[in-house]
Design a protein around this motif. Sequence first.
Motif, PDB file in Angstrom:
ATOM      1  N   CYS A 247       0.862  -1.182   0.000  1.00 38.38           N
ATOM      2  CA  CYS A 247       0.000   0.000   0.000  1.00 38.38           C
ATOM      3  C   CYS A 247       0.901   1.236   0.000  1.00 38.38           C
ATOM      4  N   PRO A 248       0.405   2.352  -0.519  1.00 34.36           N
ATOM      5  CA  PRO A 248       1.243   3.551  -0.632  1.00 34.36           C
ATOM      6  C   PRO A 248       1.743   4.030   0.722  1.00 34.36           C
ATOM      7  N   VAL A 249       2.943   4.610   0.732  1.00 37.30           N
ATOM      8  CA  VAL A 249       3.495   5.213   1.947  1.00 37.30           C
ATOM      9  C   VAL A 249       3.233   6.711   1.876  1.00 37.30           C
ATOM     10  N   PRO A 250       2.415   7.235   2.778  1.00 34.56           N
ATOM     11  CA  PRO A 250       2.083   8.670   2.722  1.00 34.56           C
ATOM     12  C   PRO A 250       3.290   9.544   3.061  1.00 34.56           C
ATOM     13  N   ASP A 251       3.166  10.834   2.777  1.00 35.21           N
ATOM     14  CA  ASP A 251       4.145  11.820   3.210  1.00 35.21           C
ATOM     15  C   ASP A 251       3.751  12.245   4.623  1.00 35.21           C
ATOM     16  N   TYR A 252       4.312  11.554   5.604  1.00 39.43           N
ATOM     17  CA  TYR A 252       3.910  11.796   6.990  1.00 39.43           C
ATOM     18  C   TYR A 252       4.210  13.221   7.443  1.00 39.43           C
ATOM     19  N   GLU A 253       5.307  13.778   6.970  1.00 39.47           N
ATOM     20  CA  GLU A 253       5.678  15.128   7.393  1.00 39.47           C
ATOM     21  C   GLU A 253       4.631  16.153   6.958  1.00 39.47           C
ATOM     22  N   ALA A 254       3.982  15.904   5.834  1.00 38.41           N
ATOM     23  CA  ALA A 254       3.024  16.868   5.277  1.00 38.41           C
ATOM     24  C   ALA A 254       1.779  17.043   6.144  1.00 38.41           C
ATOM     25  N   VAL A 255       1.475  16.045   7.013  1.00 37.46           N
ATOM     26  CA  VAL A 255       0.228  16.116   7.800  1.00 37.46           C
ATOM     27  C   VAL A 255       0.463  16.618   9.225  1.00 37.46           C
ATOM     28  N   LEU A 256       1.711  16.849   9.597  1.00 34.39           N
ATOM     29  CA  LEU A 256       2.012  17.119  11.001  1.00 34.39           C
ATOM     30  C   LEU A 256       1.273  18.320  11.565  1.00 34.39           C
ATOM     31  N   ASP A 257       1.076  19.342  10.749  1.00 25.67           N
ATOM     32  CA  ASP A 257       0.487  20.577  11.260  1.00 25.67           C
ATOM     33  C   ASP A 257      -1.029  20.650  11.095  1.00 25.67           C
ATOM     34  N   GLN A 258      -1.644  19.517  10.747  1.00 20.98           N
ATOM     35  CA  GLN A 258      -3.104  19.504  10.603  1.00 20.98           C
ATOM     36  C   GLN A 258      -3.823  19.489  11.947  1.00 20.98           C
ATOM     37  N   GLY A 259      -3.090  19.174  13.018  1.00 12.88           N
ATOM     38  CA  GLY A 259      -3.676  19.233  14.350  1.00 12.88           C
ATOM     39  C   GLY A 259      -4.678  18.122  14.627  1.00 12.88           C
ATOM     40  N   VAL A 260      -5.334  18.226  15.778  1.00 12.37           N
ATOM     41  CA  VAL A 260      -6.271  17.181  16.211  1.00 12.37           C
ATOM     42  C   VAL A 260      -7.693  17.709  16.348  1.00 12.37           C
ATOM     43  N   LYS A 261      -7.931  18.915  15.888  1.00 13.46           N
ATOM     44  CA  LYS A 261      -9.277  19.472  16.013  1.00 13.46           C
ATOM     45  C   LYS A 261     -10.282  18.571  15.321  1.00 13.46           C
TER      46      LYS A 261
END
Length: 491
Positions: A247-261
Amino acid sequence: MSKLTDLTLAGLRDGLGKKEFSAREVTDAYLERAGQAGPLNAFVRITDDIARKQAEDSDARIARGDARPLEGIPLGIKDLFCTKGVTTQAGSHILDGFTPTYESTVSQNLFDDGAVMLGKLNLDEFAMGSSNETSYFGPVVNPWRREGDEAKLTPGGSSGGSSAAVSARLCAGATATDTGGSIRQPASVTGTVGIKPTYGRCSRWGIVAFASSLDQAGPITRDVRDAAIMLKSMAGHDAKDSTSIDCPVPDYEAVLDQGVKGLKIGVPKEYRIDGMPVEIEALWQQGIEWLKDAGAEIVDVSLPMTKYALPVYYIVAPAEASSNLARYDGVKYGLRVEDDNIHEMYSKTRAAGFGAEVQRRILIGTYVLSAGYYDAYYIRAQKVRKKIFDEMMGVLNGVDLLLTPSTPSAAFGLGEKTADPISMYLNDIFTVTANLAGLPGISVPAGLDAQQLPLGLQLIGRPFDEETVFRGAKALEDAAGFTARPGEWWS
């Protein structure tokens, strides 16, 4: 400019990209620092020549504008990962002199992305331990000390060399493995970040096996961003590993600042165990408040099967270890204790080559797999394991993440628990469930105890949803603002 060894992996990446310093300068700085850290016993061998050659190759690529994601980043490799042309012993006497002719898929992935190998890191023998005291090369020492006390402390296990090296700034990041908590527990007690990805996310090919249905590779780093960067390079499908998921490996760094709201965070009541230190309970409650303040919805959940996780683990893992370690017999490689009788040679080699903890687990595993006990122990444990997985998935259908403590205590002293294996095994009480269910879990440093030792909080997520795990971890990290570092008493 900051000292090169003080920069995070991301900071090194950015500085190398801007040509503020060279990969060779960074590598030399780390080699010098690692060479001065003998009292920690984190490295079992430093690969100076390999590191400098890789750094020079990286500098040439950077000069050509051909840099890869980890170009010139110096890493430590846990000595469970086979490294081509470099002795790999898994912390064991029985693998004396074993030099692989092949590279593990995970380390090859890192080198293909430009990483530099500083050397091989110490670990509990065959990754069996929670304190890094079972290694044939001697115990690793935690760079942290209790306030006003010079007693040597455990860096956790089995990836104690990895956690100590990252915490002491001996490498920019390190590979590790997690069978029952061996990434998250050492990360927690050394003030570092450690993520165990979903089972199947990283290839196990070329990693010396402990328990094949539980082992999973992951990184230990200084912060969440570094972990996201490193896991992106480590992960990926591998046709050589039948348990590797395509399965594809996402760009984990790209989501870091999306927060938990808007995320729902579950808090399992069963993790409030008897005798848990007040400080850990308070930190857990603080973590709940941090995530709530960041916009997450906190939900109380129940996981009653949790109490069976540790006993199930200590049936399944030794059973698989008993099978996996049968191959070490002194015939083709490693240690051989000569004897005219081949059966005596097998027996003497294994008796001399395996340490006490490995022998204990082989005996337990052989017992639970033996005729008359297989159904009563091993089959029953696998059935309970399936129930644990079903219960976890049922809860995770209603929440996005689970928040728990990472460990039941801060780092303890070397030798304090070696005489009591059960007490030692209880260090994994908060982590083994994620391994049994194959789920991703991360430990983030969140505070200090009264003795000024680090404590971590753990987040567990759904299968192959490391992105949400990283989002939660970054939110915890930002709220905690953990910047404490161990004193440099060893240099």
